[in-house]
Write an enzyme that holds these catalytic residues in place. Structure first.
Site, short mmCIF file in Angstrom:
data_model
loop_
_atom_site.label_atom_id
_atom_site.label_comp_id
_atom_site.label_asym_id
_atom_site.label_seq_id
_atom_site.Cartn_x
_atom_site.Cartn_y
_atom_site.Cartn_z
N TYR A 164 -9.78 60.68 32.04
CA TYR A 164 -10.35 60.84 33.59
C TYR A 164 -11.61 60.48 33.78
CZ TYR A 164 -11.33 63.06 38.13
OH TYR A 164 -11.84 63.50 39.36
N LYS A 168 -13.12 57.13 36.00
CA LYS A 168 -14.11 57.40 36.92
C LYS A 168 -15.23 56.55 36.89
CE LYS A 168 -11.79 59.83 40.01
NZ LYS A 168 -11.22 59.21 41.26
#
Length: 261
Positions: A164, A168
């Site tokens: 994750y 990002k």
């Protein structure tokens, strides 16, 4: 929040919000409508949520259209762009809110190939292709704004879900690249909210097991906001007041990270 004055910053404008059936996306879509926008409410699986968001918008006299697409598919994204531009006769603002945060994963040790692939397919490839397809059409039209919803996870990383944080971080590269490519006609920026109390957050076991209290203690403004508190902040990047901002990363986290320039 009840007494807050909301200005019609998007009067007569069209705004598409991805993942607007739940959480932050739903609040951004509703806020855009409160500010005068005609709103495209996108969903992949949360059809009921999307219909609910659209109903909320119509209740306040706003215009909403609900549209389905799988952001991990280039063909689906092309179709979404065609449908959206046809419906509105153009598009002023795209908010790329969709992102898989691997909520089911509580530790880096639980990483699976499926989760890695899904997060990269949706958060990196999907966002890149959304910028690519929608931005291309905006450039042809001579105007437009793209707001990518990022995360403060790029500051500290994520011991919970490294994929994750990687995704990002990738988003920043996507934002800067397309900001450079689409200038001066179209601006592309990243908005990063800190922790928000969405339905998904409240259900997490770590949240219920003391994490909320730890975060509150480390947040100078002393609160973990509901998503509607920062929805207007995300949309700020698409307003005329932000007309000299592109390729930027805007943080709204109550002072938790205080990132240096």
């Amino acid at each position: 929040m009840g007494s807050q004055q909301i200005f019609p910053r998007f009067s007569g404008k069209s705004v598409l919000v991805t993942g607007a059936g739940t959480g932050f996306g739903a609040e951004i879509a509703f806020r855009a409508a409160q500010e005068g926008a005609r709103v495209g409410v996108h969903y992949n699986r949360s059809k009921d949520g999307a219909e609910q968001t659209a109903a909320r918008i119509r209740e306040i006299g706003g215009a909403a259209f609900v549209v389905q697409a799988d952001i991990s598919s280039w063909d689906s994204i092309r179709q979404l762009a065609d449908e959206t531009f046809a419906h509105f006769g153009g598009l002023d603002v795209l908010v790329n809110n969709v992102g898989d945060v691997a909520t089911e994963q509580m530790s880096w040790q639980e990483l699976t190939r499926e989760s890695l692939d899904r997060v990269i397919d949706v958060d990196v490839k999907g966002t890149l292709l959304m910028c690519h397809e929608f931005g291309r059409r905006m450039v042809e039209a001579g105007h437009g704004n793209i707001v990518n919803i990022g995360s403060t996870v790029v500051v500290r990383g994520s011991a919970r879900a490294p994929q994750y944080a990687a995704a990002k971080y990738g988003l920043l590269g996507i934002t800067k690249s397309y900001a450079a490519a689409f200038a001066p006609a179209v601006r592309v920026n990243t908005f990063a909210p800190g922790f928000m109390e969405t339905g998904a957050t409240l259900e997490r076991s770590d949240w219920q097991g003391g994490r909320r209290e730890k975060l509150l203690a480390a947040t100078p403004l002393g609160r973990i906001p509901a998503p509607e508190v920062v929805a207007g902040t995300a949309l700020f990047l698409a307003t005329d007041d932000a007309s000299h901002m592109t390729g930027a990363y805007l943080l709204a986290d109550g002072g938790f990270n205080m990132v240096g320039a």
